[in-house]
Design a protein around this motif. Structure first.
Motif: not given
Length: 609
Positions: A125-129, A131-144, A146-151
């Motif tokens: 429900g929160q937003q984050d950037n 890790e790969i494309c640095e695009k702003r998106f809304t976090v969901s339970p199914y968000s993957g 990345g290699a460095e631990g980011g969403l």
């Protein structure tokens, strides 16, 4: 709102969660308000950052819809988030229980301090950037992740999953698959190959794999049709449609090793397509009936070599008619498992109607007996004879038959003639002087003395094929046998090797248990050489052991196939390359052992024994 309206508000029973929140001075409305405030502040901060950098953050239509979500959508989203968080907490608790270890308090404190200075991942429900494309998106339970631990956003998550699947597929293909079952099947069939298969074998396998997509074989040479037929038959794909692939105009021979799915019309089709058929070999031809023989006689098909297996629905009268009309052309007739479809009367007509026969094979024909043995004496041109009758026959009839035709025989096979005695072997010794193949099996009457006399001073040239399988006593009250061993014994084996050893290609002596170790060691001592011997079967020869098997490798440089079931003294054998040792009773090894060692290395090692 008036005081009266406030006092008249209806209050129902409260849930456990509401009581818990109230007792701890927690307000659900305050939590919701704080959540909305944090979202607004995060949004305003993102807009300020974008304005400072001269860029405007572009939001997806899906994200705009998320901001403008209705009360019902908001309620559903909160339920999904709560459920996801509960699952995460439950999985963490299970992992801690599985570990079952007490953590050091210092470690707990250090981990807590470390967690205080690390940035926690945004909740659903929160937003984050991304890790790969640095695009702003809304976090969901199914968000993957990345290699460095980011969403990751939805698009990058899908690309990451696809890339992982592709890498796993490539990794699986890179690992060679051990086709052990097929390799074992080939070895047990006597097919031994080192390295990759030949181009011809690969082509035959490819054709068999795509048999339903093939319309014709084209101009394949005749010599390749037989291995193709064998491959198709092994896979049970010989049907009315695939049979057409093997039929050609002006064809002279046809070999089908499994006709179990063919009908009467299919057999008639063979002779309508190929009216010049000379050689016909059909196995498991259960539907080869009278109608097929009628068609052959009507079209006057010039068959010279006929081999049928399990064609047991042909009547005696039809056999008699066929032999009378077409028998004069037959050079070779091989019939097996006819059951009750041919009796002595039909066999008498065979002898009368087929005077030019050079090869005759009659196996598992249950109604044939002494009359048939007497009739065979009139086939003066026979060169190859193979017999296996169910009914008991007298030794005197066998002796008379051998005396009449034995001088021209190149091949003699007598199986399951239990009443054959020393006189039969004496007749072979006396009248057969051109034999190349001798099979005499399933006999419990002839003793080692008779076999010794057979090979002593025999004018016949060395045999290339010898089969004395299961010639032994079956008296369970006297398992060791009489003084004069029943079957091939030590003296008979020595006489056999002295006479035919230089020319032997195949030696089959399973269950000849009266051959002692000294006789085997003398025959395979490494000094005597049997350059042509390629196949041996010494199953249940009790005295066969590891040094003797090693001696076989030294004495038989061209050996390819050794069967040694029941030889319990054979173990830990170094098998040379291109040699297959089958049946060694070692529980830790496979039934077959294919050679991997150089022969020179084995010879050097055995020389030190």
């Amino acid at each position: 709102m008036s005081r009266r309206a406030s006092n008249n508000r209806i209050r129902g029973p409260q849930s456990a969660l509401t009581d818990f929140l109230a007792s701890n001075n927690i307000s659900a409305a305050q939590i919701s308000a704080d959540y909305d405030r944090r979202r607004r502040e995060a949004q305003e901060q993102a807009e300020r950052d974008a304005a400072a950098n001269g860029t405007i953050a572009e939001e997806d239509e899906g994200e705009q819809d998320d901001r403008e979500e209705t009360a019902l959508q908001k309620k559903k989203r909160k339920r999904a988030e709560e459920k996801a968080l509960a699952n995460i907490k439950e999985s963490k608790g299970q992992k801690k229980q599985k570990k079952g270890k007490k953590r050091d308090p210092d470690e707990e404190d250090s981990s807590v301090e470390f967690g205080m200075y690390t940035k926690s991942k945004p909740l659903p429900g929160q937003q984050d950037n991304c890790e790969i494309c640095e695009k702003r998106f809304t976090v969901s339970p199914y968000s993957g992740t990345g290699a460095e631990g980011g969403l990751l956003c939805d698009r990058c998550s899908k690309e990451q999953k696809a890339q992982r699947k592709k890498e796993e597929k490539v990794k699986k293909q890179a690992v060679p698959r051990a086709k052990r079952r097929q390799a074992q099947s080939n070895i047990l069939d006597g097919i031994i190959s080192q390295g990759p298969p030949s181009l011809q074998d690969l082509c035959i396998k490819t054709i068999a794999d795509n048999v339903h997509d093939i319309e014709e074989f084209g101009d394949l040479p005749q010599r390749l049709l037989k291995p193709l037929s064998q491959k198709f038959s092994k896979r049970r794909v010989i049907t009315s449609r695939t049979l057409d692939l093997f039929l050609r105009q002006k064809q002279e021979s046809l070999v089908i090793t499994d006709c179990g799915k063919l009908e009467v019309d299919d057999y008639i089709k063979i002779f309508s397509f190929v009216p010049t058929m000379h050689t016909l070999d059909l196995q498991n031809a259960g539907q080869f009936k009278d109608e097929v023989l009628d068609y052959i006689m009507e079209r006057d098909v010039p068959i010279r070599h006929l081999k049928l297996y399990a064609a047991n629905l042909i009547t005696n009268d039809k056999w008699i008619e066929f032999f009378s009309k077409c028998g004069h052309r037959l050079d070779s007739l091989q019939l097996s498992w006819l059951d009750y479809s041919m009796d002595d009367n039909a066999f008498m007509h065979l002898v009368q109607g087929c005077p030019n026969l050079k090869r005759l094979k009659m196996k598992k024909c249950w109604q044939l007996g002494d009359l048939a043995l007497g009739a065979i004496q009139d086939l003066k041109k026979l060169e190859h004879l193979s017999l296996q009758f169910k009914d008991s026959t007298s030794a005197s009839n066998l002796v008379d038959m051998i005396a009449a035709i034995g001088g021209n025989l190149r091949t003699l096979s007598l199986e399951d003639f239990h009443n054959a005695d020393h006189s039969v072997l004496e007749a072979i010794h006396k009248h057969c002087c051109q034999l190349q193949k001798l099979r005499f099996t399933e006999n419990d009457y002839c003793t080692d003395t008779a076999y010794t006399a057979l090979f002593s001073d025999w004018s016949n040239p060395p045999l290339s094929f010898v089969d004395f399988s299961s010639n032994r006593s079956v008296d369970y009250d006297n398992p060791d046998g009489t003084e004069d061993a029943v079957g091939l014994g030590t003296k008979g084996f020595e006489a056999l090797m002295n006479h035919s050893g230089p020319g032997l290609r195949t030696l089959l002596i399973p269950s000849c248990r009266h051959i002692d170790r000294e006789g085997l060691a003398n025959a395979f001592d490494g000094r005597k050489q049997y350059a042509l011997l390629r196949k041996m079967d010494v199953s249940f020869v009790k005295k066969m052991d590891t040094p003797i098997i090693a001696g076989v490798f030294r004495s038989c440089r061209d050996i390819k196939h050794i069967v040694a079931f029941g030889c319990f003294s054979v173990s830990n054998v170094m098998v040379p390359k291109d040699v297959c040792l089958i049946g060694v009773p070692n529980a830790q090894d496979a039934i077959e052992q294919e050679g991997t060692y150089d022969f020179d290395m084995i010879r050097a090692g055995l020389g030190a024994m």
